[in-house]
Design a protein around this motif. Structure first.
Motif: not given
Length: 222
Positions: A180-183, A185-192
């Motif tokens: 399961t992908i639970i999160g 994080k794109p570069p320079g952006e916050p975890f979602e």
């Protein structure tokens, strides 16, 4: 006096300032926890005296622990591992003081069994755990690896090519690989936290959970 007692009631007693104990004590300090370190080696005491609250004492002596008020701390960590005798004596002294939580470092399975038998509540194996963690990381796309229990783990990894440019729902990772992908994080952006509509980019970081064997299979995807 009241403030000192209150800090000890929520503090951590760290015994031994080798690599493990020093790193643990310094990290606890950064996290805002009250820490008192105990070390008998004068050179290590000198090295850390300006960075940590520190007492020079021999914790294998039960009188020394009583004098520094060890029983006032809810948690004690025995960072001494290279000397089996010292590790066992210190842990036994803390058990005699009826410490609520005793964490102890072990360097072998036999060492760990002895510590548990005399009353340590938690036994940790830093060298073994680090080696196991790195083994998982060097064998695929994993950047970090935390194994929980019963074969379940959480990993940070780069996305396989088949997921790049697609949403979590479109990738059907759970159906294909059982993880399961639970999160994301794109570069320079916050975890979602990931949803079915979260799109995965080639440079993103994924937080994935699941069975360790299934995670290994997914992490080895090109």
């Amino acid at each position: 006096m009241a403030d000192n007692q209150q800090s000890r009631d929520s503090g951590v007693l760290v015994i031994g300032l080798g690599r493990f104990g020093a790193a643990l004590a310094a990290t606890l300090e950064k996290l805002g926890r009250e820490v008192l370190a105990v070390e008998k080696d004068p050179e290590l005491v000198q090295q850390w005296s300006h960075r940590l609250p520190l007492v020079e004492a021999d914790a294998t002596n039960p009188d020394a622990l009583e004098q520094l008020g060890a029983e006032d701390f809810p948690v004690a960590v025995v960072g001494v591992g290279t000397s089996l005798e010292a590790s066992v004596l210190i842990t036994a002294n803390l058990v005699d003081l009826e410490m609520p939580q005793i964490w102890a470092k072990a360097v072998s399975a036999e060492h760990g069994r002895i510590l548990r038998r005399i009353g340590a509540h938690h036994v940790v194996y830093p060298e073994y755990d680090a080696g196991q963690r790195v083994a998982h990381m060097v064998s695929g796309r994993m950047l970090d690896y935390i194994e929980m229990e019963d074969g379940f783990a959480i990993v940070k990894m780069r996305p396989p090519r088949e997921t790049q440019g697609f949403t979590v729902g479109e990738s059907k990772i759970r159906e294909k690989y059982g993880v399961t992908i639970i999160g994301v994080k794109p570069p320079g952006e916050p975890f979602e936290y990931a949803t079915e509509s979260t799109r995965i980019g080639a440079e993103d970081l994924l937080i994935v959970s699941g069975d360790t064997a299934l995670l290994e299979t997914f992490a080895h995807r090109p």
